[in-house]
Design a protein around this motif. Structure first.
Motif, mmCIF file in Angstrom:
data_model
loop_
_atom_site.group_PDB
_atom_site.id
_atom_site.type_symbol
_atom_site.label_atom_id
_atom_site.label_comp_id
_atom_site.label_asym_id
_atom_site.label_seq_id
_atom_site.Cartn_x
_atom_site.Cartn_y
_atom_site.Cartn_z
ATOM 1 N N THR A 74 16.206 18.103 2.332
ATOM 2 C CA THR A 74 17.053 17.781 1.096
ATOM 3 C C THR A 74 17.049 18.717 0.041
ATOM 4 O O THR A 74 18.161 18.777 -0.880
ATOM 5 C CB THR A 74 16.400 16.501 0.458
ATOM 6 O OG1 THR A 74 16.141 15.615 1.479
ATOM 7 C CG2 THR A 74 16.981 15.802 -0.731
ATOM 8 N N HIS A 75 16.002 19.575 -0.258
ATOM 9 C CA HIS A 75 16.067 20.551 -1.501
ATOM 10 C C HIS A 75 16.479 21.900 -1.147
ATOM 11 O O HIS A 75 16.908 22.367 -1.989
ATOM 12 C CB HIS A 75 14.645 20.433 -2.042
ATOM 13 C CG HIS A 75 14.332 19.133 -2.487
ATOM 14 N ND1 HIS A 75 14.754 18.818 -3.761
ATOM 15 C CD2 HIS A 75 13.377 18.166 -2.050
ATOM 16 C CE1 HIS A 75 14.037 17.424 -4.070
ATOM 17 N NE2 HIS A 75 13.393 17.340 -2.972
ATOM 18 N N ARG A 88 19.655 28.633 5.866
ATOM 19 C CA ARG A 88 18.762 28.207 6.732
ATOM 20 C C ARG A 88 18.435 29.046 7.885
ATOM 21 O O ARG A 88 17.086 29.297 8.264
ATOM 22 C CB ARG A 88 18.871 26.811 7.294
ATOM 23 C CG ARG A 88 19.040 25.891 6.140
ATOM 24 C CD ARG A 88 19.118 24.476 6.292
ATOM 25 N NE ARG A 88 19.390 23.560 5.019
ATOM 26 C CZ ARG A 88 19.287 22.276 5.230
ATOM 27 N NH1 ARG A 88 18.795 21.570 6.223
ATOM 28 N NH2 ARG A 88 19.386 21.712 3.941
ATOM 29 N N SER A 125 18.852 24.827 -0.442
ATOM 30 C CA SER A 125 20.417 25.141 -0.295
ATOM 31 C C SER A 125 20.844 26.269 0.252
ATOM 32 O O SER A 125 22.111 26.870 0.247
ATOM 33 C CB SER A 125 20.899 24.759 -1.523
ATOM 34 O OG SER A 125 20.343 25.561 -2.758
#
Length: 225
Positions: A58-59, A64, A61
């Motif tokens: 969720t956090h 990845r 940004s």
């Protein structure tokens, strides 16, 4: 040897020892630890790894696939499995149990794995290197000291995230209070800032004589300043 379904009817006393092993900070290297892990998780309905991975997702940004994740008290790799589903792909694991590290190595998820008993000196990693540092299942009474969270913060890049979990059941309330005092103290020292605190009711199955059904737990996400 391999466990059978009759172990699903195991005693609460046995489940207590299972719960301690599920936390990963285990120094027992007997084969039983390795082969029992998947069933331990099934018996406990252990949701912490997926809840932590969801919160991180969720956090976070950034990129990845390029992000480097330090999985502290990694156990057999449950957290890395969940984070991989969210697109993360570069993991370094630390655990106190050589047996669990062998299972984690076989998973193929980790680029590097290190054995280290948490709370006994600093973490065997370079400080300021990791985009995400996560510890799931080990921050509880009788496992690792609260001040290990400072090591987690030191290991994280400025702007990186630290994800921690703990149980909220009666046996762990004093530890949880100490943990939260340390987290707040570090925030006052401007080392990090809290971006999420989630209280989860159905954390895992209760295993003590005094508790029934499910116990609650908590997820904390901090961003390093």
């Amino acid at each position: 040897g391999a466990r059978t379904l009759r172990h699903l009817k195991t005693s609460k006393r046995t489940l207590k020892s299972i719960l301690k092993r599920t936390g990963s900070q285990c120094s027992d290297s007997k084969t039983g630890v390795m082969c029992s892990r998947p069933l331990d998780v099934a018996v406990l309905d252990y949701r912490a790894p997926s809840l932590a991975a969801n919160s991180i997702s969720t956090h976070f940004s950034g990129d990845r696939e390029a992000a480097v994740v330090l999985d502290v008290a990694c156990g057999t790799g449950l957290v890395a499995q969940q984070m991989k589903r969210h697109g993360f792909g570069h993991f370094v694991g630390i655990d106190g149990s050589q047996a669990m590290l062998e299972v984690a190595r076989e998973s193929g998820l980790y680029q590097d794995l290190k054995q280290c008993m948490l709370g006994e000196g600093q973490l065997p990693v370079q400080w300021g290197l990791f985009d995400v540092v996560v510890i799931v299942g080990a921050l509880s009474v009788g496992q690792v000291p609260v001040d290990v969270v400072r090591e987690l913060c030191k290991s994280t890049k400025p702007g990186g995230y630290i994800c921690m979990t703990t149980r909220s059941n009666h046996d762990n309330l004093q530890y949880k209070a100490s943990l939260e005092r340390e987290l707040k103290q570090m925030e006052e020292e401007e080392l990090w800032t809290c971006v999420e605190y989630s209280q989860v009711e159905d954390w895992e199955r209760a295993v003590s004589e005094q508790e029934h059904g499910y116990i609650s737990g908590a997820v904390y996400i901090y961003k390093k300043l």
